[in-house]
Design a protein around this motif. Structure first.
Motif: not given
Length: 245
Positions: A156-170, A176-180
């Motif tokens: 739910x952070x608004x900082x450092x958003x770098x990727x998008x989930x192909x399932x949710x579009x969020x 949080x993206x590092x492992x995926x």
């Protein structure tokens, strides 16, 4: 029911000896069709070219009838596109996606305004590829499949958003993206408001919006994305304006 509206010409097909059926994206009434008397003639045919901005008056006895258009030119953009294969490819993609995906007679004034802005800037290849990606993102939003790029789906952070989930579009934050990373789409910074878009950013944006247009919109109709979009992407890549990983 009669109306007058500014509109973008999407297609015109000959009907009978002298008339044409014109399909438009109107600002006030969404995607809409009408019969243009004399539309196949020498005088009217240049007005009905895809990409032109026109003012239309539609008249019909009932809303569900085809009805009749009268047409006045506002901006004759089609001739500019015909002189440049890249601009023409972008126009063809916008028109094809609009014809296939826009709901008939449903107003989408914000999308109309952005569509007009993109068309008016197709003569500037340094600007329009990123604008085009934003247009596809707004198209998704108008169809009810908008991407949520405001906060991380995991934290739910608004900082450092770098990727998008192909399932949710969020959006997903870098941590949080590092492992995926192999399963997520990269979020190009220009979709988060950054003013500059590199060819890599444009490529990432096209992959992102293309995925959701195909899996959310076209999947329900058992269709893939229009051929015109593939041609546009190939020409962007060939001219070095979009780079894919």
């Amino acid at each position: 029911m009669d109306f007058t509206s500014e509109a973008i010409v999407l297609q015109a097909r000959k009907h009978g000896e002298t008339s044409a059926i014109m399909e438009t994206f109107t600002r006030d009434h969404g995607r809409h069709k009408g019969l243009v008397r004399g539309g196949a003639g020498r005088r009217m045919r240049p007005l009905l070219q895809p990409g032109n901005i026109v003012e239309v008056e539609w008249r019909g006895r009932l809303e569900e009838h085809l009805g009749y258009y009268t047409v006045e030119i506002v901006e004759a953009l089609a001739g500019v596109f015909m002189e440049d294969r890249l601009s023409l490819a972008a126009l063809n993609s916008i028109a094809a996606l609009s014809r296939e995906m826009l709901p008939e007679k449903q107003p989408l004034p914000d999308l109309y305004d952005v569509t007009k802005i993109v068309l008016e800037r197709l003569n500037d290849p340094e600007i329009w590829p990123a604008l085009y990606v934003r247009w596809e993102s707004l198209l998704l939003q108008g169809l009810g499949y908008g991407l949520d790029l405001t906060r991380c789906a995991a934290t739910e952070t608004t900082d450092n958003l770098t990727h998008v989930s192909p399932r949710s579009g969020r959006a997903v934050s870098a941590e949080a993206a590092e492992p995926y990373l192999d399963k997520l789409f990269r979020l190009p910074p220009f979709l988060r408001g950054e003013p500059i878009a590199s060819p890599e950013d444009v490529g990432d944006g096209l992959r992102l919006t293309g995925h959701f247009l195909e899996t959310r919109v076209q999947w329900e109709r058992n269709r893939t994305l229009p051929e015109a979009r593939r041609v546009m992407v190939e020409r962007l890549v060939a001219d070095g304006l979009a780079i894919f990983p």
